[in-house]
Design an enzyme around this catalytic site. Sequence first.
Site, PDB file in Angstrom:
ATOM      1  N   ASP A  12      13.473 -16.679 -49.332  1.00 42.61           N
ATOM      2  CA  ASP A  12      13.841 -17.571 -48.259  1.00 42.61           C
ATOM      3  C   ASP A  12      13.776 -17.003 -47.108  1.00 42.61           C
ATOM      4  O   ASP A  12      14.784 -15.994 -46.651  1.00 42.61           O
ATOM      5  CB  ASP A  12      15.033 -18.344 -48.649  1.00 42.61           C
ATOM      6  CG  ASP A  12      14.954 -19.183 -49.887  1.00 42.61           C
ATOM      7  OD1 ASP A  12      13.974 -19.699 -50.015  1.00 42.61           O
ATOM      8  OD2 ASP A  12      15.959 -19.192 -50.407  1.00 42.61           O
ATOM      9  N   ASP A 131      12.456 -31.226 -54.202  1.00 41.85           N
ATOM     10  CA  ASP A 131      13.971 -30.632 -54.018  1.00 41.85           C
ATOM     11  C   ASP A 131      14.696 -31.838 -54.730  1.00 41.85           C
ATOM     12  O   ASP A 131      14.729 -33.015 -54.099  1.00 41.85           O
ATOM     13  CB  ASP A 131      14.262 -30.601 -52.720  1.00 41.85           C
ATOM     14  CG  ASP A 131      13.842 -29.317 -52.222  1.00 41.85           C
ATOM     15  OD1 ASP A 131      13.597 -28.368 -52.892  1.00 41.85           O
ATOM     16  OD2 ASP A 131      13.887 -29.304 -51.071  1.00 41.85           O
TER      17      ASP A 131
END
Length: 253
Positions: A12, A131
């Site tokens: 990330d 997600d």
Amino acid sequence: MSLSVRVIPCLDVDAGRVVKGVNFVDLRDAGDPVEMATVYDAEGADELTFLDITASSGNRVTTYDMVGRTADQVFIPLTVGGGVRTADDVDRLLRAGADKVGINTAAIARPEVIAEIAHRFGNQVLVLSVDARRSADQPSGFEVTTHGGRQSAGLDAVAWVRQATELGAGEILLNSMDADGTRNGFDLDMISAVRGVTQVPLIASGGAGRLDHFPAAVDAGADALLAASVFHFGDMTIGQVKDTLRTAGHDVR
């Protein structure tokens, strides 16, 4: 002939640095992405995923530079996601050195972009990032979220995966927002539900905390396993994960 299970570290990235938090908040610095990619390549990672989590236009140049420097150093497939909105964005990332490109919010806003990208580059290039979290409001029990899990997209996660793969998504990155960063294990029910509606490769993400979590996710239907903090902070190595998968009877590279 089943394919080998892939083990994929996820980096990330925020403003050119690797960060990791719990449920996408309380981020802490975990290092330089190119250095970390090189280490993971040497450790036996099958692929790498970069997610530009802030993905503001100001970060774009940083991201292209980082992708290019990483592609020069490592020779395993590199998936890049975050802020991808158009087929031209995909083109730029592929030219920078990405092998596959992840798309999320833009596909929810305009599903036709999936078909446009798949038509132009082939569906093997396109990873749909989903997600999802548990929700009693949706038929499958799982809903799609946006903004790092903070907002509901009002879509049933399983129905969305079915639609997106019909449009041309070549792979699904299924991230459990409930489990993300908790280290309590992958959401096996969610993996199983999504596996039931698509044959494209399914990457499970969110919740890895112990070695035995990985074979359980494969048993539930995952083709690949993505994790971040357990690798970044040295809790386990890619080799240990692969050994655990082998012992459980799964084929790994």
